[in-house]
Design an enzyme around this catalytic site. Sequence first.
Site, PDB file in Angstrom:
ATOM      1  N   MET A 128       0.849  -1.187   0.000  1.00  0.00           N
ATOM      2  CA  MET A 128       0.000   0.000   0.000  1.00  0.00           C
ATOM      3  C   MET A 128       0.887   1.240   0.000  1.00  0.00           C
ATOM      4  O   MET A 128       1.572   1.530   0.982  1.00  0.00           O
ATOM      5  CB  MET A 128      -0.920  -0.001   1.227  1.00  0.00           C
ATOM      6  CG  MET A 128      -1.975  -1.084   1.203  1.00  0.00           C
ATOM      7  SD  MET A 128      -2.943  -1.171   2.754  1.00  0.00           S
ATOM      8  CE  MET A 128      -3.420   0.535   2.991  1.00  0.00           C
ATOM      9  N   ASP A 129       0.865   1.979  -1.110  1.00  0.00           N
ATOM     10  CA  ASP A 129       1.584   3.243  -1.217  1.00  0.00           C
ATOM     11  C   ASP A 129       0.585   4.365  -0.941  1.00  0.00           C
ATOM     12  O   ASP A 129      -0.452   4.451  -1.608  1.00  0.00           O
ATOM     13  CB  ASP A 129       2.181   3.411  -2.606  1.00  0.00           C
ATOM     14  CG  ASP A 129       3.178   2.308  -2.933  1.00  0.00           C
ATOM     15  OD1 ASP A 129       3.895   1.883  -2.007  1.00  0.00           O
ATOM     16  OD2 ASP A 129       3.221   1.877  -4.099  1.00  0.00           O
ATOM     17  N   CYS A 130       0.894   5.213   0.023  1.00  0.00           N
ATOM     18  CA  CYS A 130      -0.091   6.188   0.504  1.00  0.00           C
ATOM     19  C   CYS A 130       0.424   7.618   0.384  1.00  0.00           C
ATOM     20  O   CYS A 130       1.628   7.872   0.389  1.00  0.00           O
ATOM     21  CB  CYS A 130      -0.435   5.898   1.969  1.00  0.00           C
ATOM     22  SG  CYS A 130      -0.970   4.203   2.259  1.00  0.00           S
ATOM     23  N   PHE A 140      -2.519   4.829  -3.334  1.00  0.00           N
ATOM     24  CA  PHE A 140      -2.195   5.150  -4.717  1.00  0.00           C
ATOM     25  C   PHE A 140      -1.484   3.977  -5.390  1.00  0.00           C
ATOM     26  O   PHE A 140      -0.954   3.091  -4.723  1.00  0.00           O
ATOM     27  CB  PHE A 140      -1.298   6.388  -4.784  1.00  0.00           C
ATOM     28  CG  PHE A 140      -2.001   7.678  -4.472  1.00  0.00           C
ATOM     29  CD1 PHE A 140      -2.355   8.552  -5.487  1.00  0.00           C
ATOM     30  CD2 PHE A 140      -2.332   8.017  -3.169  1.00  0.00           C
ATOM     31  CE1 PHE A 140      -3.019   9.742  -5.211  1.00  0.00           C
ATOM     32  CE2 PHE A 140      -2.995   9.202  -2.880  1.00  0.00           C
ATOM     33  CZ  PHE A 140      -3.333  10.061  -3.902  1.00  0.00           C
ATOM     34  N   GLN A 170       3.747   2.194   3.073  1.00  0.00           N
ATOM     35  CA  GLN A 170       4.647   3.333   3.075  1.00  0.00           C
ATOM     36  C   GLN A 170       3.949   4.615   2.654  1.00  0.00           C
ATOM     37  O   GLN A 170       2.985   4.605   1.891  1.00  0.00           O
ATOM     38  CB  GLN A 170       5.858   3.095   2.181  1.00  0.00           C
ATOM     39  CG  GLN A 170       5.601   3.067   0.686  1.00  0.00           C
ATOM     40  CD  GLN A 170       6.908   3.035  -0.097  1.00  0.00           C
ATOM     41  OE1 GLN A 170       7.909   3.645   0.298  1.00  0.00           O
ATOM     42  NE2 GLN A 170       6.929   2.305  -1.193  1.00  0.00           N
TER      43      GLN A 170
END
Length: 202
Positions: A128-130, A140, A170
Amino acid sequence: MRPRVIPVLLLDSRKRLVKTRNFDDPTYVGDPFNVIRLFNEKEVDEIIVLDIEASMQGRKPDRGFLRELASECFMPLGYGGGIALPEDAQDLFSVGIEKVVIGRQSTDIKLIATLTKNFGAQAVAACMDCRRSGGCYSVFADRASRKTADDVVAHAKALEASGVGEIILQNAELDGARTGFDTDLIQRVSSSIDIPLVALGG
């Protein structure tokens, strides 16, 4: 569970090891085989290799390259990039990859559920890229350029419900910054799920 040390290596389309900052400007930093050998000596817990351009370019994982990389690695090796179908994961496991990391397709809960059913939760991680806007975090994809979920906690819970074995989390804005983890983001997600959470970036 005791803390684990998991180096995450980023590859570009030329199979070179690169470093990014805020998911941009990939800079060459070395040969992935040499770095794998270095981490063998350091006896890290596992290694994750992410091809940061595969999904956006529509490329499948390079089985030959990954077979060679896995043969050099003395600890569990995970891989992410270009995985869109259960068959992609099967190909990776057949060459020695022990864990697949789903990023762009992490909103495809059906795919996650199929992977965990076929290969086991321990073999599937979701990345999970946030990014933060105001007091909220959104999820995102595509190197943090395209929003895929508005609520980071709800998305983490959905991934857990799908059977994923762990989540790699992250804040994209801290990528390569070396300023420390986003502890607020980590706390929000870790307190909402019971599966292992891996903190990345910063």
